[in-house]
Design a protein around this motif. Structure first.
Motif, PDB file in Angstrom:
ATOM      1  N   ASP A 123       0.878  -1.164   0.000  1.00  0.00           N
ATOM      2  CA  ASP A 123       0.000   0.000   0.000  1.00  0.00           C
ATOM      3  C   ASP A 123       0.922   1.221   0.000  1.00  0.00           C
ATOM      4  OD1 ASP A 123      -2.486   1.127  -0.096  1.00  0.00           O
ATOM      5  OD2 ASP A 123      -3.006   0.746   1.986  1.00  0.00           O
ATOM      6  N   ILE A 124       0.974   1.917  -1.122  1.00  0.00           N
ATOM      7  CA  ILE A 124       1.927   3.000  -1.320  1.00  0.00           C
ATOM      8  C   ILE A 124       1.167   4.317  -1.440  1.00  0.00           C
ATOM      9  CG2 ILE A 124       3.764   3.890  -2.817  1.00  0.00           C
ATOM     10  CD1 ILE A 124       4.096   0.900  -3.770  1.00  0.00           C
ATOM     11  N   TRP A 125       1.567   5.303  -0.632  1.00  0.00           N
ATOM     12  CA  TRP A 125       0.846   6.579  -0.559  1.00  0.00           C
ATOM     13  C   TRP A 125       1.744   7.751  -0.932  1.00  0.00           C
ATOM     14  CZ3 TRP A 125      -4.313   6.797   0.827  1.00  0.00           C
ATOM     15  CH2 TRP A 125      -4.869   5.649   1.426  1.00  0.00           C
ATOM     16  N   ASP A 126       1.145   8.785  -1.527  1.00  0.00           N
ATOM     17  CA  ASP A 126       1.842  10.063  -1.613  1.00  0.00           C
ATOM     18  C   ASP A 126       1.741  10.752  -0.253  1.00  0.00           C
ATOM     19  OD1 ASP A 126      -0.412  12.622  -2.472  1.00  0.00           O
ATOM     20  OD2 ASP A 126      -1.018  10.577  -1.977  1.00  0.00           O
ATOM     21  N   THR A 127       2.534  11.785  -0.036  1.00  0.00           N
ATOM     22  CA  THR A 127       2.592  12.397   1.294  1.00  0.00           C
ATOM     23  C   THR A 127       1.305  13.120   1.670  1.00  0.00           C
ATOM     24  OG1 THR A 127       3.725  14.287   0.274  1.00  0.00           O
ATOM     25  CG2 THR A 127       5.105  12.633   1.371  1.00  0.00           C
ATOM     26  N   ASP A 128       0.500  13.509   0.684  1.00  0.00           N
ATOM     27  CA  ASP A 128      -0.771  14.177   0.975  1.00  0.00           C
ATOM     28  C   ASP A 128      -1.936  13.196   1.082  1.00  0.00           C
ATOM     29  OD1 ASP A 128       0.379  16.733   0.939  1.00  0.00           O
ATOM     30  OD2 ASP A 128       0.148  16.892  -1.234  1.00  0.00           O
TER      31      ASP A 128
END
Length: 235
Positions: A123-128
């Motif tokens: 599960d990979i997220w951008d910082t926002d």
């Protein structure tokens, strides 16, 4: 499928390629850390954070244990009902824009049950937390991704069926491996660049959390999920 609640967004995964072999499928002695708390968490000496993360409604019991970021697991007893109950995981924070990365790779080695309903996924997220990229390396039972199919693509050393959707809070790009895998290496950066450059679905996002774990819908009677090896490497 993922739920971007604030509590869950704080969760995540990782370890080293050499650690992908040589671990038992369960701790042979008392683990360094264990927790049955809903939001139990533990930060390892190499900068990974592990979370029990029981976030869904109708959940049963779940206990997480860890000897290191690359040797951990859970015993989960969630009822045979629909809806995701938990996402126990390990997390590594990257905190780099896509275009500034020259490499982002990860290795995994897991032992998962033959029953129950779950997926083993990154599960990979951008910082926002506007975008979520899920990489399903194996899955079992009545589970499925959010959104609609965008076809099949070979990227990062694997072949995936891609889905694109939204949960109302963020965009979700799900990559489902076309055959189950219990161990391997994923070259993550080409996947992120394909989303950005080939499809134009996002811009030069700053990648924050890289998580790896088990999204569990049901595990009636108590099932074991074991991470025998795991790492995230970026530069």
């Amino acid at each position: 499928m993922a739920r971007p609640t604030l509590t869950r967004l704080l969760l995540a995964p990782t370890a080293a390629v050499a650690a992908l072999i040589g671990f038992a499928a369960a701790p042979a002695h008392a683990a360094v850390w264990t927790s049955s708390d809903q939001w139990g968490n533990y930060t390892t000496s190499d900068g990974y954070t592990l979370y029990n993360n029981i976030w869904g409604s109708g959940a049963g019991t779940q206990t997480i244990w860890a000897n290191s970021s690359s040797n951990w697991g859970v015993t989960a007893n969630h009822p045979n009902t629909g809806g995701i109950k938990s996402y126990p995981n390990a997390k590594k924070v990257v905190n780099k824009p896509i275009d500034s990365l020259s490499s982002l790779t990860s290795g995994y080695n897991v032992t998962v049950p033959s029953s129950g309903a779950y997926n083993t996924s990154y599960d990979i997220w951008d910082t926002d937390y506007d975008y979520e990229v899920m990489l399903w390396v194996n899955y079992n039972g009545a589970v499925g991704p959010l959104g609609t199919s965008q076809g099949t693509v070979s990227l990062g050393g694997h072949t995936w069926t891609v889905y694109k959707g939204s949960n109302g809070a963020n965009e979700v790009f799900s990559f489902l491996r076309t055959s189950d895998s219990s161990s391997g290496t994923v070259n993550v950066l080409p996947i992120l660049k394909w989303i950005k450059d080939t499809k134009g679905w996002w811009g030069n996002e700053t990648i924050g959390d890289v998580q790896f774990g088990y999204e569990i819908t049901s595990s009636s009677g108590g099932l074991n999920f074991v991470t025998n090896g795991f790492n995230v490497s970026s530069r």
